[in-house]
Design a protein around this motif. Structure first.
Motif, PDB file in Angstrom:
ATOM      1  N   ARG A   1      60.269 -18.164  28.312  1.00 19.12           N
ATOM      2  CA  ARG A   1      61.076 -19.067  27.494  1.00 19.12           C
ATOM      3  C   ARG A   1      62.075 -18.258  26.669  1.00 19.12           C
ATOM      4  NH1 ARG A   1      56.797 -21.749  24.155  1.00 19.12           N
ATOM      5  NH2 ARG A   1      55.799 -19.776  24.606  1.00 19.12           N
ATOM      6  N   ILE A   2      63.259 -18.812  26.506  1.00 22.66           N
ATOM      7  CA  ILE A   2      64.327 -18.175  25.744  1.00 22.66           C
ATOM      8  C   ILE A   2      64.669 -19.080  24.573  1.00 22.66           C
ATOM      9  CG2 ILE A   2      66.725 -17.375  25.782  1.00 22.66           C
ATOM     10  CD1 ILE A   2      64.962 -15.690  27.602  1.00 22.66           C
ATOM     11  N   ASP A   3      64.607 -18.533  23.375  1.00 24.36           N
ATOM     12  CA  ASP A   3      64.975 -19.237  22.152  1.00 24.36           C
ATOM     13  C   ASP A   3      66.384 -18.774  21.798  1.00 24.36           C
ATOM     14  OD1 ASP A   3      65.235 -20.382  19.666  1.00 24.36           O
ATOM     15  OD2 ASP A   3      63.451 -19.444  18.803  1.00 24.36           O
ATOM     16  N   ALA A   4      67.381 -19.585  22.120  1.00 23.33           N
ATOM     17  CA  ALA A   4      68.780 -19.210  21.920  1.00 23.33           C
ATOM     18  C   ALA A   4      69.247 -19.640  20.534  1.00 23.33           C
ATOM     19  CB  ALA A   4      69.657 -19.850  22.991  1.00 23.33           C
ATOM     20  N   ASP A   5      69.737 -18.677  19.770  1.00 26.17           N
ATOM     21  CA  ASP A   5      70.238 -18.930  18.419  1.00 26.17           C
ATOM     22  C   ASP A   5      71.625 -18.315  18.288  1.00 26.17           C
ATOM     23  OD1 ASP A   5      70.742 -19.305  15.767  1.00 26.17           O
ATOM     24  OD2 ASP A   5      68.887 -18.392  15.061  1.00 26.17           O
ATOM     25  N   PRO A   6      72.675 -19.089  18.563  1.00 24.69           N
ATOM     26  CA  PRO A   6      74.030 -18.536  18.546  1.00 24.69           C
ATOM     27  C   PRO A   6      74.538 -18.205  17.149  1.00 24.69           C
ATOM     28  CG  PRO A   6      74.107 -20.893  18.913  1.00 24.69           C
ATOM     29  CD  PRO A   6      72.661 -20.500  18.940  1.00 24.69           C
ATOM     30  N   ASP A   7      73.866 -18.670  16.112  1.00 23.50           N
ATOM     31  CA  ASP A   7      74.362 -18.471  14.754  1.00 23.50           C
ATOM     32  C   ASP A   7      73.604 -17.418  13.961  1.00 23.50           C
ATOM     33  OD1 ASP A   7      76.269 -20.506  15.124  1.00 23.50           O
ATOM     34  OD2 ASP A   7      74.762 -22.022  14.688  1.00 23.50           O
ATOM     35  N   ALA A   8      72.636 -16.759  14.567  1.00 22.93           N
ATOM     36  CA  ALA A   8      71.835 -15.766  13.840  1.00 22.93           C
ATOM     37  C   ALA A   8      72.715 -14.594  13.418  1.00 22.93           C
ATOM     38  CB  ALA A   8      70.684 -15.282  14.700  1.00 22.93           C
ATOM     39  N   GLU A   9      72.493 -14.128  12.219  1.00 24.68           N
ATOM     40  CA  GLU A   9      73.229 -12.976  11.725  1.00 24.68           C
ATOM     41  C   GLU A   9      72.246 -11.910  11.266  1.00 24.68           C
ATOM     42  OE1 GLU A   9      76.375 -13.694   9.051  1.00 24.68           O
ATOM     43  OE2 GLU A   9      76.997 -15.537  10.040  1.00 24.68           O
ATOM     44  N   GLY A  10      72.598 -10.683  11.440  1.00 25.29           N
ATOM     45  CA  GLY A  10      71.767  -9.594  10.967  1.00 25.29           C
ATOM     46  C   GLY A  10      70.516  -9.341  11.783  1.00 25.29           C
ATOM     47  N   VAL A  11      70.462  -9.875  12.995  1.00 23.05           N
ATOM     48  CA  VAL A  11      69.259  -9.739  13.803  1.00 23.05           C
ATOM     49  C   VAL A  11      69.010  -8.273  14.159  1.00 23.05           C
ATOM     50  CG1 VAL A  11      68.174 -10.372  15.985  1.00 23.05           C
ATOM     51  CG2 VAL A  11      69.442 -12.066  14.695  1.00 23.05           C
ATOM     52  N   ALA A  12      70.034  -7.550  14.549  1.00 22.79           N
ATOM     53  CA  ALA A  12      69.860  -6.149  14.931  1.00 22.79           C
ATOM     54  C   ALA A  12      69.423  -5.316  13.732  1.00 22.79           C
ATOM     55  CB  ALA A  12      71.151  -5.601  15.529  1.00 22.79           C
ATOM     56  N   ALA A  13      70.022  -5.556  12.575  1.00 18.88           N
ATOM     57  CA  ALA A  13      69.648  -4.808  11.370  1.00 18.88           C
ATOM     58  C   ALA A  13      68.205  -5.122  10.977  1.00 18.88           C
ATOM     59  CB  ALA A  13      70.598  -5.141  10.235  1.00 18.88           C
ATOM     60  N   ARG A  14      67.822  -6.385  11.073  1.00 12.48           N
ATOM     61  CA  ARG A  14      66.447  -6.765  10.736  1.00 12.48           C
ATOM     62  C   ARG A  14      65.468  -6.115  11.715  1.00 12.48           C
ATOM     63  NH1 ARG A  14      66.133 -12.362  11.180  1.00 12.48           N
ATOM     64  NH2 ARG A  14      67.702 -12.235   9.727  1.00 12.48           N
ATOM     65  N   GLY A  15      65.824  -6.095  12.989  1.00 12.71           N
ATOM     66  CA  GLY A  15      64.960  -5.456  13.978  1.00 12.71           C
ATOM     67  C   GLY A  15      64.795  -3.968  13.705  1.00 12.71           C
ATOM     68  N   ALA A  16      65.881  -3.296  13.335  1.00 15.61           N
ATOM     69  CA  ALA A  16      65.800  -1.866  13.007  1.00 15.61           C
ATOM     70  C   ALA A  16      64.904  -1.653  11.789  1.00 15.61           C
ATOM     71  CB  ALA A  16      67.196  -1.306  12.758  1.00 15.61           C
ATOM     72  N   ALA A  17      65.035  -2.528  10.801  1.00 12.16           N
ATOM     73  CA  ALA A  17      64.194  -2.417   9.601  1.00 12.16           C
ATOM     74  C   ALA A  17      62.722  -2.626   9.953  1.00 12.16           C
ATOM     75  CB  ALA A  17      64.648  -3.432   8.549  1.00 12.16           C
ATOM     76  N   LEU A  18      62.445  -3.587  10.816  1.00 12.38           N
ATOM     77  CA  LEU A  18      61.059  -3.845  11.216  1.00 12.38           C
ATOM     78  C   LEU A  18      60.469  -2.653  11.958  1.00 12.38           C
ATOM     79  CD1 LEU A  18      61.363  -7.556  12.345  1.00 12.38           C
ATOM     80  CD2 LEU A  18      60.150  -6.695  10.348  1.00 12.38           C
ATOM     81  N   LEU A  19      61.262  -2.043  12.832  1.00 11.05           N
ATOM     82  CA  LEU A  19      60.789  -0.862  13.553  1.00 11.05           C
ATOM     83  C   LEU A  19      60.521   0.295  12.590  1.00 11.05           C
ATOM     84  CD1 LEU A  19      63.080  -0.928  16.711  1.00 11.05           C
ATOM     85  CD2 LEU A  19      60.615  -1.363  16.620  1.00 11.05           C
ATOM     86  N   ALA A  20      61.407   0.455  11.590  1.00 12.01           N
ATOM     87  CA  ALA A  20      61.211   1.519  10.600  1.00 12.01           C
ATOM     88  C   ALA A  20      59.936   1.274   9.792  1.00 12.01           C
ATOM     89  CB  ALA A  20      62.424   1.601   9.679  1.00 12.01           C
ATOM     90  N   LEU A  21      59.721   0.035   9.358  1.00 15.44           N
ATOM     91  CA  LEU A  21      58.510  -0.294   8.598  1.00 15.44           C
ATOM     92  C   LEU A  21      57.258  -0.005   9.429  1.00 15.44           C
ATOM     93  CD1 LEU A  21      59.577  -3.657   6.919  1.00 15.44           C
ATOM     94  CD2 LEU A  21      59.161  -1.467   5.766  1.00 15.44           C
ATOM     95  N   ASP A  22      57.315  -0.394  10.692  1.00 15.27           N
ATOM     96  CA  ASP A  22      56.177  -0.168  11.577  1.00 15.27           C
ATOM     97  C   ASP A  22      55.930   1.327  11.765  1.00 15.27           C
ATOM     98  OD1 ASP A  22      54.122  -1.223  13.438  1.00 15.27           O
ATOM     99  OD2 ASP A  22      55.366  -0.196  14.942  1.00 15.27           O
ATOM    100  N   ALA A  23      56.992   2.104  11.949  1.00 10.80           N
ATOM    101  CA  ALA A  23      56.858   3.550  12.146  1.00 10.80           C
ATOM    102  C   ALA A  23      56.269   4.221  10.907  1.00 10.80           C
ATOM    103  CB  ALA A  23      58.214   4.166  12.484  1.00 10.80           C
ATOM    104  N   LEU A  24      56.547   3.648   9.738  1.00  3.99           N
ATOM    105  CA  LEU A  24      56.009   4.190   8.495  1.00  3.99           C
ATOM    106  C   LEU A  24      54.594   3.693   8.208  1.00  3.99           C
ATOM    107  CD1 LEU A  24      59.211   3.860   6.294  1.00  3.99           C
ATOM    108  CD2 LEU A  24      58.187   5.980   7.156  1.00  3.99           C
TER     109      LEU A  24
END
Length: 124
Positions: free
Chosen positions: A49-72
């Motif tokens: 399933r694909i959840d399409a959200d054409p209006d999302a902003e900051g998704v890449a930055a949030r993903g990078a932050a989540l990866l950093a938090l997880d790595a820490l």
């Protein structure tokens, strides 16, 4: 070709032990999410399933932050992950008929590179 490449990546991730399951939902953002055709093709090719959200902003930055938090080793706040949800999201589900067609096309796609390589088209 792009969707088939994504499927190949998903299969490589599964083979490496990543938990990429067909019952997962993929969040799809950006320009491609504004289309109704492209997310449906991805859904059919991936069998997910694909959840399409054409209006999302900051998704890449949030993903990078989540990866950093997880790595820490820090806990990930699920509210933070959902802080930018919008109301214009559309959920696309795979069509069984289309999945069968794309399964066949994917088999051809997977065999294409080795065939071209063996014919001397690619010299890697």
């Amino acid at each position: 070709g792009v969707a088939l490449g994504y499927r190949s990546l998903a299969e490589c991730m599964r083979a490496a032990g990543a938990a990429v399951n067909t019952d997962d939902v993929i969040l799809f953002t950006g320009g491609g999410a504004k289309s109704t055709l492209w997310p449906q093709i991805l859904s059919d090719v991936l069998g997910m399933r694909i959840d399409a959200d054409p209006d999302a902003e900051g998704v890449a930055a949030r993903g990078a932050a989540l990866l950093a938090l997880d790595a820490l080793g820090m806990d990930v706040d699920e509210d933070f992950m959902r802080s930018d949800t919008t109301v214009s999201r559309t959920l696309f589900a795979p069509s069984k008929d289309a999945e069968e067609v794309f399964d066949h096309i994917y088999d051809v796609y997977r065999n294409l590179y080795p065939s071209l390589r063996d014919a001397g088209v690619y010299k890697l």
